[in-house]
Design an enzyme around this catalytic site. Structure first.
Site, short mmCIF file in Angstrom:
data_model
loop_
_atom_site.label_atom_id
_atom_site.label_comp_id
_atom_site.label_asym_id
_atom_site.label_seq_id
_atom_site.Cartn_x
_atom_site.Cartn_y
_atom_site.Cartn_z
N HIS A 141 -4.00 7.02 2.41
CA HIS A 141 -4.28 6.12 1.38
C HIS A 141 -5.14 5.70 2.60
O HIS A 141 -5.40 5.60 3.69
CB HIS A 141 -3.39 4.95 2.17
CG HIS A 141 -3.43 3.02 2.01
ND1 HIS A 141 -3.66 3.18 1.37
CD2 HIS A 141 -3.05 2.38 2.39
CE1 HIS A 141 -3.82 1.87 1.23
NE2 HIS A 141 -4.03 1.35 2.25
N ASN B 199 -10.50 0.02 0.16
CA ASN B 199 -8.81 -0.46 -0.12
C ASN B 199 -8.30 -0.51 -1.04
O ASN B 199 -8.21 -1.78 -1.06
CB ASN B 199 -8.12 -0.80 1.34
CG ASN B 199 -6.66 -0.91 1.26
OD1 ASN B 199 -5.97 -0.55 0.49
ND2 ASN B 199 -6.27 -1.09 2.19
N CYS C 62 0.50 -0.92 -0.39
CA CYS C 62 0.07 0.11 -0.26
C CYS C 62 0.52 1.38 -0.57
O CYS C 62 0.83 1.98 -0.23
CB CYS C 62 -0.93 -0.04 1.17
SG CYS C 62 -2.32 -1.31 1.44
O1 UT7 Z 1 -4.00 -1.05 3.58
C1 UT7 Z 1 -3.22 -1.54 4.65
C2 UT7 Z 1 -3.92 -2.91 5.29
N1 UT7 Z 1 -4.99 -3.27 5.94
C3 UT7 Z 1 -5.26 -2.28 7.13
O2 UT7 Z 1 -4.91 -0.85 7.32
C4 UT7 Z 1 -6.38 -2.59 8.19
C5 UT7 Z 1 -6.44 -1.81 9.62
N2 UT7 Z 1 -6.86 -2.61 10.74
C6 UT7 Z 1 -8.04 -2.58 10.19
O3 UT7 Z 1 -9.00 -1.62 9.30
C7 UT7 Z 1 -9.15 -3.27 11.48
O4 UT7 Z 1 -8.13 -4.06 12.35
C8 UT7 Z 1 -10.17 -4.56 11.04
C9 UT7 Z 1 -11.07 -2.94 10.28
C10 UT7 Z 1 -9.85 -4.96 9.92
C11 UT7 Z 1 -11.23 -4.93 11.79
O5 UT7 Z 1 -11.66 -4.32 12.47
P1 UT7 Z 1 -11.66 -4.51 14.55
O6 UT7 Z 1 -12.00 -3.32 15.25
O7 UT7 Z 1 -9.91 -4.29 14.53
O8 UT7 Z 1 -12.19 -5.67 14.41
P2 UT7 Z 1 -11.46 -7.30 15.01
O9 UT7 Z 1 -10.61 -7.64 14.08
O10 UT7 Z 1 -10.88 -6.65 16.45
O11 UT7 Z 1 -12.97 -7.91 15.37
C12 UT7 Z 1 -14.31 -7.41 16.05
C13 UT7 Z 1 -15.01 -8.73 16.05
C14 UT7 Z 1 -14.03 -9.65 15.92
O12 UT7 Z 1 -15.28 -10.46 16.72
P3 UT7 Z 1 -15.17 -11.40 18.11
O13 UT7 Z 1 -13.67 -12.27 18.22
O14 UT7 Z 1 -14.56 -10.25 18.91
O15 UT7 Z 1 -16.26 -11.55 18.17
C15 UT7 Z 1 -14.19 -10.53 14.41
O16 UT7 Z 1 -14.58 -11.76 14.38
O17 UT7 Z 1 -15.66 -8.33 14.56
C16 UT7 Z 1 -15.45 -9.71 13.60
N3 UT7 Z 1 -15.76 -9.56 12.33
C17 UT7 Z 1 -16.50 -9.01 11.79
N4 UT7 Z 1 -17.69 -9.40 12.02
C18 UT7 Z 1 -18.73 -8.97 11.06
C19 UT7 Z 1 -14.33 -9.29 11.90
N5 UT7 Z 1 -15.11 -9.08 9.85
C20 UT7 Z 1 -16.00 -8.88 10.65
C21 UT7 Z 1 -16.89 -8.59 9.33
N6 UT7 Z 1 -18.09 -8.94 9.62
N7 UT7 Z 1 -16.55 -8.28 8.11
#
Ligand code: UT7
Length: 339
Positions: free
Chosen positions: A260, A290, A120
């Protein structure tokens, strides 16, 4: 690595272009594919929809469309390009490089061409690299493209990642501008110790594609979202402040931040850190998700074409990604070529 771009020819962006595929994949569409919902995706990421390349579209096809528009906007002819840099992690094939394919398609006969892999952060790595060739007098016109067809390497069964990414291409023509305009400073960074946080583990020489790979889908994107998030928040603010300081500017000087587009909450953190009002931030993550190396040039192109960005504006471009990598650039916008 941090540098101030002094001591040579001033280098700016003479024209921009972008292209996104027609097919729109909405959050509602994704609700039918994995266990997710629009509310979760919007509140956690800000993404509402993203674009998906047609079956017969590869990276060079998207790059070609964006490059044509950038050439047109800049008034530079393809035959006059000296160098083509394509930043991508979803090249048409390992070799020849996507930049070679693009060079042929554009008819940029005298241009050298290579691909650059910085995920990225690729577009900022590309801008920084391209600038050096013009600054030191070796070349006059450099085409830098950020392009991704991430839909081809997304695991469409993994809700942690499949809701985040989209396809697209953005391009910029670099060339000489009047002193005091163009790029004022750059910062590039790498922390390879975080390589495992975001990767496509298989498909290279470490783990060639075999039946096991196809079964466990390790040829697709894997990401530890939480850890990447923390890294992103830290480097977006730091790198932005660093390039401003290096350029002798302050946060108050910033007319536009072009970040980004990974997640609206990450963008918000950079905006808060710089104390910017929201009308000074270019955001399109809601429409495209993204697009990795394409995110910054597509956002830049949209803000140039709709007239938001004007000559004399101070811009900060900043990105982060797999590697881990990051990059930032401060510039005083002018598309006027120094003859
Ligand atoms: O270009 C560089 C690439 N990457 C990034 O910039 C990504 C950086 N990270 C992020 O943007 C965030 O960490 C995410 C958007 C990927 C995730 O958000 P988060 O607030 O960090 O969520 P999390 O990973 O802590 O997950 C929270 C909950 C989990 O459930 P439990 O374990 O709390 O029961 C996940 O399983 O949300 C769940 N979850 C979803 N639920 C519904 C994860 N993905 C999804 C989904 N729909 N698509």
């Amino acid at each position: 690595m941090m540098m101030k771009t002094n001591g040579g020819q001033s280098v700016g962006i003479l024209g921009t272009g972008s292209y996104v595929p027609e097919k729109v994949l909405t959050n509602q569409d994704l609700e039918k594919m994995v266990d997710t919902n629009d509310e979760w995706i919007v509140s956690r990421t800000g993404i509402k929809e993203r674009r998906i390349a047609a079956d017969d579209q590869a990276a060079s096809d998207l790059a070609y469309e964006a490059a044509l528009k950038a050439l047109d906007a800049s008034g530079v002819a393809a035959e006059d390009l000296d160098l083509i840099i394509v930043a991508t992690v979803t090249e048409d094939m390992s070799f020849p490089s996507t930049s070679n394919l693009l060079q042929d398609r554009l008819g940029a006969k005298k241009a050298a061409a290579f691909d650059l892999s910085a995920a990225c952060s690729g577009f900022l790595y590309g801008l920084t690299t391209g600038t050096q060739f013009i600054q030191n007098g070796m070349y006059r016109y450099v085409l830098v493209v950020g392009v991704e067809v991430l839909s081809r390497i997304v695991n469409w069964e993994d809700r942690n990642t499949c809701v985040l990414f989209g396809d697209g291409a953005g391009a910029a023509i670099l060339g000489p501008v009047e002193d005091g305009y163009g790029f004022l400073s750059f910062e590039l960074g790498s922390d390879g110790s975080g390589g495992d946080l975001l990767k496509q583990a298989a498909g290279g020489s470490r783990r060639p594609i075999d039946e096991k790979v196809l079964e466990d889908k390790s040829h697709c994107i894997y990401m530890n979202g939480r850890e990447v998030f923390k890294f992103a928040v830290r480097v977006m603010g730091n790198a932005s402040e660093n390039v401003l300081e290096k350029a002798g500017l302050t946060k108050e000087d910033v007319d536009f931040l072009v970040p980004h587009q990974a997640n609206i909450r990450i963008i918000d953190s950079a905006v808060n850190r710089l104390g910017l009002s929201y009308d000074k931030v270019v955001v399109n993550v809601n429409k495209y998700g993204n697009m990795s190396s394409a995110s910054i040039p597509v956002a830049l192109d949209e803000a140039v074409r709709d007239g938001r960005i004007q000559d004399g504006d101070i811009l900060v471009l900043v990105g982060f990604g797999a590697g881990l990598t990051w990059g930032a650039g401060a510039m005083k916008w002018s598309t006027k070529e120094k003859k």
